[in-house]
Design an enzyme around this catalytic site. Structure first.
Site, PDB file in Angstrom:
ATOM      1  CE  LYS A   1     -32.060  37.281  -2.540  1.00 33.50           C
ATOM      2  NZ  LYS A   1     -33.162  36.888  -1.678  1.00 33.50           N
TER       3      LYS A   1
ATOM      4  CD  GLN B   1     -35.756  38.343   0.342  1.00 30.76           C
ATOM      5  OE1 GLN B   1     -35.301  38.030  -0.763  1.00 30.76           O
ATOM      6  NE2 GLN B   1     -35.086  38.123   1.460  1.00 30.76           N
TER       7      GLN B   1
ATOM      8  CG  ASP C   1     -35.409  31.088  -2.601  1.00 27.92           C
ATOM      9  OD1 ASP C   1     -34.216  31.376  -2.363  1.00 27.92           O
ATOM     10  OD2 ASP C   1     -36.343  31.889  -2.535  1.00 27.92           O
TER      11      ASP C   1
HETATM   12  N1  GUN Z   1     -34.928  35.443   3.309  1.00 31.59           N
HETATM   13  C1  GUN Z   1     -33.721  35.217   3.882  1.00 31.59           C
HETATM   14  N2  GUN Z   1     -32.977  34.394   3.113  1.00 31.59           N
HETATM   15  C2  GUN Z   1     -33.736  34.100   2.038  1.00 31.59           C
HETATM   16  C3  GUN Z   1     -33.508  33.316   0.868  1.00 31.59           C
HETATM   17  O1  GUN Z   1     -32.468  32.682   0.686  1.00 31.59           O
HETATM   18  N3  GUN Z   1     -34.516  33.285  -0.022  1.00 31.59           N
HETATM   19  C4  GUN Z   1     -35.689  33.950   0.167  1.00 31.59           C
HETATM   20  N4  GUN Z   1     -36.637  33.840  -0.760  1.00 31.59           N
HETATM   21  N5  GUN Z   1     -35.932  34.678   1.226  1.00 31.59           N
HETATM   22  C5  GUN Z   1     -34.957  34.769   2.149  1.00 31.59           C
END
Ligand code: GUN
Length: 279
Positions: free
Chosen positions: A50, A94, A117
């Site tokens: 990211k 996350q 998100d």
């Molecule tokens: N863990 C797995 N996929 C995601 C996501 O799309 N966003 C976040 N914040 N955590 C994740």
């Protein structure tokens, strides 16, 4: 037809790059904050990807690493600080979080205007009423990939396998908004094969390596594989047994190089949107 997520993703990221420049000229510097609690290696990799993606489109990213034993209170304090920080447009925590932290409480603490998100109940609610601001990252990426195949969703049988809050449920909402006839299936679904075999568009988000074979797929169907698993040789693979399905389906996403790159692309789009609307 192989659906090239990398290619689609690069095209969209080029657009984002230009828009970042334009925003910067107006004095807004789009910025994503990424919070990681603990030392899980897979999460670490996702967070690094990211950060890298932000840098590639000229977006600022700030990383906050908390130790495994960080308390819920510490995390909530950090989120409060980021909510108030005018230079931060997007906040991503996350998941999964360590067991001693209440995930829902943390998600609800994020300012919905910075919830890139699209996990906050406010944004989930807006998604369900069809008035969403942010797009849920992975499902929105899947929609772009379906578009890439030229397949019309309206009136089509769409079957989503998996009912997670991150993929399955929001995926169903986006397909419904596009006038698909949507069925959501899961581990308790009876005769999954025959339900899947009806579908014109299939989305698999199960988490089981090569679970899906040709018996699940109608000839000509569009197959989207959201799975990220390791096979018997520790090689990255999807939920779909690609070799057994590729010749009967109409289009299919590979793993890696399908849905994966699209998820981060939506995250960048959402951060840009947050900066533009609320920055
Ligand atoms: N863990 C797995 N996929 C995601 C996501 O799309 N966003 C976040 N914040 N955590 C994740």
């Amino acid at each position: 037809m192989l659906i090239d997520g990398k290619k689609v993703s690069m095209r969209i990221r080029e657009e984002i790059k230009k828009e970042v420049v334009e925003l910067k000229e107006k004095g807004i510097n789009p910025c994503l904050s990424v919070v990681l609690v603990g030392s899980d290696m897979a999460s670490r990799t996702y967070v690094n990807n990211k950060k890298k993606a932000c840098a590639e489109v000229g977006m600022l990213s700030k990383e906050f690493l908390l130790p495994d034993e960080a308390s819920e209170e510490e995390l909530l304090e950090l989120i409060d600080r980021l909510n108030k920080d005018k230079e931060v447009h997007g906040i991503l925590v996350q998941l999964p979080l360590p067991k001693h932290i209440d995930e829902m409480k943390v998600i609800e603490a994020i300012d919905p205007k910075k919830d890139v998100d699209c996990f906050h109940p406010y944004n989930v609610g807006r998604l369900y009423t069809g008035s969403g601001i942010f797009a849920p990252c992975t499902p929105a990426g899947v929609m772009e990939l379906i578009k890439e195949t030229g397949t019309e969703i309206e009136g089509k049988e769409c079957v989503v396998v998996g009912r997670s809050n991150i993929v399955g449920k929001p995926m169903a909402m986006l397909l419904l908004a596009a006038n698909g006839t949507v069925t959501v299936t899961h581990s308790r679904t009876k005769d999954l094969k025959s339900v899947c075999k009806r579908a014109d568009i299939l989305i698999f988000a199960i988490g089981k390596a090569k679970f899906v074979n040709e018996e699940y797929v109608k000839p000509g169907a569009v197959v989207i594989d959201v799975g990220m698993n390791r096979d018997e040789n520790n090689k990255l693979c999807g939920d779909v047994d690609f070799e057994r399905v590729k010749d009967i389906c109409g289009a299919i996403t590979p793993v890696p190089g399908g849905v994966g790159p699209m998820t981060i692309t939506t995250l960048l789009s959402n951060t840009l949107l947050a900066a533009r609307m609320f920055g």
